[in-house]
Design a protein around this motif. Structure first.
Motif, PDB file in Angstrom:
ATOM      1  N   LEU B 605      41.203 -32.815  19.973  1.00 20.40           N
ATOM      2  CA  LEU B 605      40.490 -31.602  20.121  1.00 20.40           C
ATOM      3  C   LEU B 605      40.192 -31.699  18.243  1.00 20.40           C
ATOM      4  O   LEU B 605      38.834 -31.442  18.113  1.00 20.40           O
ATOM      5  N   ARG B 606      41.078 -31.750  17.707  1.00 21.83           N
ATOM      6  CA  ARG B 606      40.766 -31.667  15.993  1.00 21.83           C
ATOM      7  C   ARG B 606      39.869 -32.812  15.692  1.00 21.83           C
ATOM      8  O   ARG B 606      39.103 -32.620  14.745  1.00 21.83           O
ATOM      9  N   HIS B 607      39.807 -33.983  16.288  1.00 22.44           N
ATOM     10  CA  HIS B 607      39.102 -34.917  16.050  1.00 22.44           C
ATOM     11  C   HIS B 607      37.665 -35.028  16.388  1.00 22.44           C
ATOM     12  O   HIS B 607      36.966 -35.708  15.841  1.00 22.44           O
ATOM     13  N   SER B 608      37.539 -34.507  17.606  1.00 25.20           N
ATOM     14  CA  SER B 608      36.229 -34.260  18.271  1.00 25.20           C
ATOM     15  C   SER B 608      35.100 -33.445  17.238  1.00 25.20           C
ATOM     16  O   SER B 608      35.538 -32.991  16.177  1.00 25.20           O
ATOM     17  N   LEU B 609      34.041 -33.543  17.569  1.00 24.75           N
ATOM     18  CA  LEU B 609      33.058 -33.022  16.696  1.00 24.75           C
ATOM     19  C   LEU B 609      33.098 -31.606  16.654  1.00 24.75           C
ATOM     20  O   LEU B 609      33.018 -30.882  15.355  1.00 24.75           O
ATOM     21  N   ALA B 610      33.539 -30.679  17.696  1.00 21.73           N
ATOM     22  CA  ALA B 610      33.669 -29.390  17.858  1.00 21.73           C
ATOM     23  C   ALA B 610      34.978 -29.084  16.780  1.00 21.73           C
ATOM     24  O   ALA B 610      34.738 -28.183  15.945  1.00 21.73           O
ATOM     25  N   ILE B 615      36.802 -27.102  11.382  1.00 23.43           N
ATOM     26  CA  ILE B 615      37.491 -27.392  10.025  1.00 23.43           C
ATOM     27  C   ILE B 615      36.458 -27.261   9.026  1.00 23.43           C
ATOM     28  O   ILE B 615      36.836 -26.589   8.012  1.00 23.43           O
ATOM     29  N   ALA B 616      35.258 -27.689   9.161  1.00 24.13           N
ATOM     30  CA  ALA B 616      34.469 -27.535   8.260  1.00 24.13           C
ATOM     31  C   ALA B 616      33.896 -25.986   7.849  1.00 24.13           C
ATOM     32  O   ALA B 616      33.819 -25.853   6.786  1.00 24.13           O
ATOM     33  N   VAL B 617      33.771 -25.221   8.889  1.00 28.12           N
ATOM     34  CA  VAL B 617      33.525 -23.832   8.515  1.00 28.12           C
ATOM     35  C   VAL B 617      34.792 -22.863   8.255  1.00 28.12           C
ATOM     36  O   VAL B 617      34.633 -21.862   7.786  1.00 28.12           O
ATOM     37  N   GLU B 618      35.914 -23.734   8.025  1.00 26.82           N
ATOM     38  CA  GLU B 618      37.131 -22.839   7.635  1.00 26.82           C
ATOM     39  C   GLU B 618      37.005 -22.339   6.374  1.00 26.82           C
ATOM     40  O   GLU B 618      37.614 -21.185   6.103  1.00 26.82           O
ATOM     41  N   THR B 619      36.284 -23.046   5.426  1.00 23.96           N
ATOM     42  CA  THR B 619      36.048 -22.486   4.301  1.00 23.96           C
ATOM     43  C   THR B 619      35.407 -20.959   4.174  1.00 23.96           C
ATOM     44  O   THR B 619      35.717 -20.397   3.325  1.00 23.96           O
ATOM     45  N   VAL B 620      34.321 -20.911   4.835  1.00 23.23           N
ATOM     46  CA  VAL B 620      33.806 -19.671   5.346  1.00 23.23           C
ATOM     47  C   VAL B 620      34.373 -18.666   5.999  1.00 23.23           C
ATOM     48  O   VAL B 620      34.819 -17.547   5.854  1.00 23.23           O
ATOM     49  N   SER B 621      35.263 -19.060   7.256  1.00 27.72           N
ATOM     50  CA  SER B 621      36.000 -18.423   8.257  1.00 27.72           C
ATOM     51  C   SER B 621      37.085 -17.748   7.757  1.00 27.72           C
ATOM     52  O   SER B 621      37.399 -16.735   8.174  1.00 27.72           O
ATOM     53  N   HIS B 622      37.693 -18.173   6.576  1.00 26.81           N
ATOM     54  CA  HIS B 622      38.969 -17.724   6.106  1.00 26.81           C
ATOM     55  C   HIS B 622      38.642 -16.385   5.465  1.00 26.81           C
ATOM     56  O   HIS B 622      39.555 -15.564   5.321  1.00 26.81           O
ATOM     57  N   LEU B 623      37.468 -16.052   5.212  1.00 27.40           N
ATOM     58  CA  LEU B 623      37.230 -14.833   4.712  1.00 27.40           C
ATOM     59  C   LEU B 623      37.350 -13.792   5.856  1.00 27.40           C
ATOM     60  O   LEU B 623      37.680 -12.608   5.350  1.00 27.40           O
ATOM     61  N   ALA B 624      37.351 -14.291   7.026  1.00 24.50           N
ATOM     62  CA  ALA B 624      37.681 -13.189   7.928  1.00 24.50           C
ATOM     63  C   ALA B 624      39.217 -13.513   8.545  1.00 24.50           C
ATOM     64  O   ALA B 624      39.675 -13.020   9.669  1.00 24.50           O
ATOM     65  N   GLY B 625      39.828 -14.338   8.061  1.00 29.42           N
ATOM     66  CA  GLY B 625      41.310 -14.780   8.482  1.00 29.42           C
ATOM     67  C   GLY B 625      41.379 -15.832   9.617  1.00 29.42           C
ATOM     68  O   GLY B 625      42.215 -16.137  10.053  1.00 29.42           O
ATOM     69  N   ILE B 632      37.551 -23.494  16.693  1.00 30.09           N
ATOM     70  CA  ILE B 632      37.201 -24.095  17.749  1.00 30.09           C
ATOM     71  C   ILE B 632      37.006 -23.459  18.976  1.00 30.09           C
ATOM     72  O   ILE B 632      36.193 -23.644  19.851  1.00 30.09           O
ATOM     73  N   ALA B 633      38.069 -22.477  19.201  1.00 35.75           N
ATOM     74  CA  ALA B 633      38.094 -21.649  20.286  1.00 35.75           C
ATOM     75  C   ALA B 633      36.742 -20.784  20.191  1.00 35.75           C
ATOM     76  O   ALA B 633      36.189 -20.628  21.352  1.00 35.75           O
ATOM     77  N   LEU B 634      36.346 -20.318  19.202  1.00 37.78           N
ATOM     78  CA  LEU B 634      35.162 -19.432  19.076  1.00 37.78           C
ATOM     79  C   LEU B 634      33.834 -20.305  19.444  1.00 37.78           C
ATOM     80  O   LEU B 634      33.135 -19.856  20.086  1.00 37.78           O
ATOM     81  N   ILE B 635      34.083 -21.672  18.902  1.00 40.34           N
ATOM     82  CA  ILE B 635      32.834 -22.666  19.171  1.00 40.34           C
ATOM     83  C   ILE B 635      32.742 -22.583  21.070  1.00 40.34           C
ATOM     84  O   ILE B 635      31.677 -22.591  21.340  1.00 40.34           O
TER      85      ILE B 635
END
Lengths: 77, 737
Positions: B605-610, B615-625, B632-635
């Motif tokens: 799952l981690r390796h897939s596009l999702a 992982i890529a949006v983690e930089t932004v999403s960590h603002l919300a924790g 991935i679950a939210l996608i």
């Protein structure tokens, strides 16, 4: 004989529309539903929060908001 | 060769138009949409003594101005399709107002037959109408009918066919509008005739009238096709308008309306209508209203009825929903055994069966809800709900009728936004309707409930009930405030006139209810089905590809071999048989192998596009924790909110997590260093308010447009993210975690 705004009428009160002081979309909507000068109306009731108001006109019941009723002048006995 | 005739059916809302249409055409109907708008285009077939008749059911309107989509559709249809005859259905118990529309048909000149409906109701009210006399005075055939029972329908069709057979050209009728306007019309008409204005589609006098009525559509058409003449016409209109406002203090359009009613009165007064007894007495309908719209008990009864609709929709549909689930479960299981392991199997089970099952799973809900709403609508109660609730909903820029979609979508926790969005059809005010359908997805639908239960259960286990209630209230508050925000920004504008009819209470007909329910359900299956299948395959692909490189797969395989080699061959064989009862050693082996499978699933799952996006949006999403696993679950939640839990399960190496049994996942989250109470609330807020699931998005696209559907994805996600960041940042600042 006195002229009131539709908003000021009491439940059960009857009157004759004298004038409708609005044009445009609202004016047209009011008229096509049968509210025109000369039409006899009776206040049928008011919603739980006193607004909108339900009125009887031409054998049917209509409802309109107080803010819309403010454009309608009614002559009452 | 059989004769072919094209007819149109027109009339006021509540005049019994749909009942007559159903009575005439039965199930031989086709419902579509007029391009670009949500007004239904209904067409039905009818065989009458060797003649094939196609009837178009025009939207119910009170007038034919250019103000609402319904009125434009009706007028444009008449002008461009030129039906051979128009059946104008008129409510006999409310003749005067119904004839207002008839007047406009006469002025347009369409070949007309009047269906005088509900003569029985009128008779009960002491109203006797002389149809012959009315026909003489109007100069068109008038046929008394009772649409509910079918009385008079054959005679109606006979008359309509006779009119059609005459094949006469349109014969506009002239109604006098008083000296001022008649003079203006006399000045306008020659100019319109001379220039063949607006392609000569409309009768010249009709165009003159529309100019005086300040009709936006005709004015725009005039400017487009012939600006010079348009300017001349407008100059004449402006001068008469100035004159009437100065001398009489009224606009020409008001004078026109007055004279139309005057024309109607002059006809009715010539002995057409006789009242047998006092018209002021209370009818049954008024007596019912004294209770149902009573200022004290009215709202209580309304809450009970709305709750009843909710119960009916969601409890009674449980059985068919469960049956459908079982069927798709069985189908997946069958596919599991038939197809060999691999991508095809995964595609068929997760992509196709999951996608189609997802669409069809909503069908019982939609059927039950539309059945319940059809009862409320056809009986006349829905108009009373709007009447009672309008004061509250108006504060937020909505309409009294908005209450129903909100309740169905999850106003009482556990609804569903799909039927909720579809229920906005009962709103006739465009802006209020749009604000409603964009905000109902904020409510807590049944699919969000397990996520709420999971996170509240894990982090606020002491006050579960209070928190559940709190989040239901939060959904209402946020949805209403968001509606207010939309109505003062992108949907800015004065409220649509509320003025509406409170039709007399009537018993709905079973036939009408069933046709209505089937129509909506079938439209949903047809339109939603195709798109959703494509999207669910796309999401499956995003979560499957790219697959793990061969050496990683080989690595996991080697680990499994390695473990198996530690056991006796008989035990390995026993475990491979997938029996339900295993010996202790085989259970142990199975457990260890499972552990590796879960780790493999997580890595895949981690390796897939999702996963990469997560992982890529983690930089932004960590603002919300949120960490990449949550991302991935939210996608996955874009597809359906149910997917959030199962994806979280995979991302946290828990394997498939059943939405009914989330304790283990809750425990796992509690122990994780990335999670705490503040993160849980931030996640809850985000999940409640971010992009609606795809089925809802497609319904929004269908009910509004793809632009609004995309807007709802973007707006909701940004809006939810801002809220989540606020919760996380403020909560973390005060160390509430």
């Amino acid at each position: 004989m006195q002229t009131l705004l539709l908003r000021q009428m009491q439940k059960g009160q009857t009157g004759t529309i004298r004038a409708i002081k609005i044009g445009g979309e609202l004016g047209r909507r009011i008229r096509e539903m049968g509210l025109i000068p000369g039409a006899q109306i009776t206040i049928h009731g008011r919603a739980p929060l006193n607004d909108p108001v339900a009125i009887r006109v031409m054998n049917g019941t209509l409802t309109l908001r107080n803010s819309e009723a403010d454009y309608i002048q009614v002559e009452v006995q | 060769m059989t004769r072919q005739v094209i007819m149109a059916l027109a009339g006021n809302p509540n005049a019994g138009k749909t009942t007559l249409f159903n009575q005439l055409t039965g199930a031989r109907q086709h419902v579509g949409n007029y391009p670009g708008i949500t007004v239904d285009h209904k067409e039905g077939l009818l065989e009458h003594q060797g003649t094939r008749i196609t009837i178009t059911d025009l939207p119910g309107t009170y007038s034919m101005t250019a103000y609402s989509a319904e009125e434009l559709v009706a007028r444009d249809y008449l002008i461009s399709n030129r039906p051979e005859v128009v059946i104008n259905i008129v409510d006999a118990s409310n003749l005067e107002r119904n004839l207002y529309l008839t007047c406009q048909f006469l002025e347009l000149g369409v070949p007309l037959v009047i269906a005088l409906n509900m003569v029985d109701v009128a008779r009960d009210r002491g109203i006797e109408i002389k149809a012959d006399k009315l026909a003489d005075l109007l100069g068109v055939p008038v046929v008394p009918i009772i649409a509910r029972s079918g009385f008079g329908k054959d005679k109606l069709i006979d008359e309509a066919l006779a009119v059609a057979a005459r094949k006469q050209s349109w014969q506009p009728r002239d109604i006098s509008y008083g000296d001022d306007l008649d003079a203006a019309i006399a000045a306008l008409v020659p100019k319109i005739e001379a220039t063949h204005f607006v392609d000569g589609l409309y009768p010249p006098r009709y165009i003159a009238l529309k100019y005086l009525e300040n009709d936006e559509q005709i004015l725009a058409k005039g400017k487009d096709t012939d600006p010079a003449t348009a300017a001349e016409l407008e100059a004449i209109v402006n001068s008469v308008c100035e004159h009437t406002t100065k001398t009489l203090d009224v606009y020409p359009e008001a004078i026109i309306a007055d004279h139309r009613y005057g024309f109607i009165k002059s006809i009715i007064r010539q002995g057409v209508v006789t009242h047998k007894f006092d018209t002021d007495r209370l009818y049954t309908s008024d007596r019912i209203d004294q209770v149902l719209t009573n200022r004290l008990i009215g709202p209580v009864i309304m809450l009970a009825i709305l709750f009843g609709v909710y119960q009916f929709t969601f409890s009674w549909s449980e059985l068919p929903v469960a049956l459908l689930e079982d069927f798709f479960g069985w189908l997946s299981a069958a596919t599991e055994t038939i197809l060999p392991d691999g991508r095809l199997k995964s595609l068929v089970i997760s992509g196709i069966i999951g996608g189609v099952g997802g669409v069809l799973g909503f069908v019982p809900l939609i059927m039950f809800m539309f059945f319940a709403i059809a009862i409320l609508e056809d009986s006349g109660y829905l108009a009373r709900v709007a009447y009672m609730m309008d004061r509250v909903f108006r504060i937020f820029g909505l309409h009294g009728s908005s209450v129903m979609p909100f309740i169905v979508s999850g106003g009482i926790a556990g609804g569903c936004a799909v039927p909720g969005v579809m229920a906005t059809r009962t709103l006739r005010s465009p802006k209020e309707r749009m604000a409603t359908l964009l905000t109902v997805p904020f409510m807590n639908c049944g699919a969000k409930m397990p996520v709420l239960a999971l996170l509240i259960g894990a982090f606020f286990s002491d006050n579960k009930a209070q928190y559940m209630f709190l989040f239901t209230m939060l959904a209402w508050i946020v949805a209403l405030l968001a509606a207010r925000l939309l109505r003062s920004t992108v949907l800015r504008g004065a409220p649509t006139p509320f003025v509406m009819e409170l039709p007399p209470y009537r018993f709905p007909t079973m036939r009408g209810l069933l046709i209505h329910t089937w129509e909506r359900t079938w439209q949903y299956i047809k339109k939603a089905g195709t798109v959703i299948l494509g999207i669910s395959i796309l999401l499956w692909a995003m979560m499957t590809f790219p697959q793990l490189p061969a050496e990683r797969l080989a690595g996991y395989e080697a680990m499994r071999q390695n473990i198996a080699s530690g056991y006796d061959e008989t035990i390995v064989a026993e475990q491979a048989q997938e029996r339900t009862v295993l010996s202790a050693a085989a259970t142990d082996l199975a457990g260890q192998l499972q552990e590796i499978n879960k780790r493999e699933a997580e890595e895949a799952l981690r390796h897939s596009l999702a996963g990469r996006i997560g992982i890529a949006v983690e930089t932004v999403s960590h603002l919300a924790g949120f960490d990449w696993r949550t991302n991935i679950a939210l996608i996955g939640g874009f597809a359906a909110k149910e997917v959030i839990i199962s994806t979280l399960g995979t991302a946290y190496s828990m394997g498939e997590v059943n939405t009914d049994q989330t304790e283990s996942l809750g425990e796992r989250l509690k122990k994780d260093s990335n999670w705490n109470r503040v993160v849980a609330v931030a996640a809850l807020v985000f999940i409640m308010f971010y992009a609606p699931c795809f089925v809802t998005v497609i319904c929004i696209a269908r009910e509004a447009s793809w632009r609004w559907a995309l807007f709802s994805i973007g707006f909701n996600t940004v809006f939810a993210f801002i809220l989540a960041v606020l919760v996380f940042q403020i909560g973390s600042f005060f160390h509430l975690g």
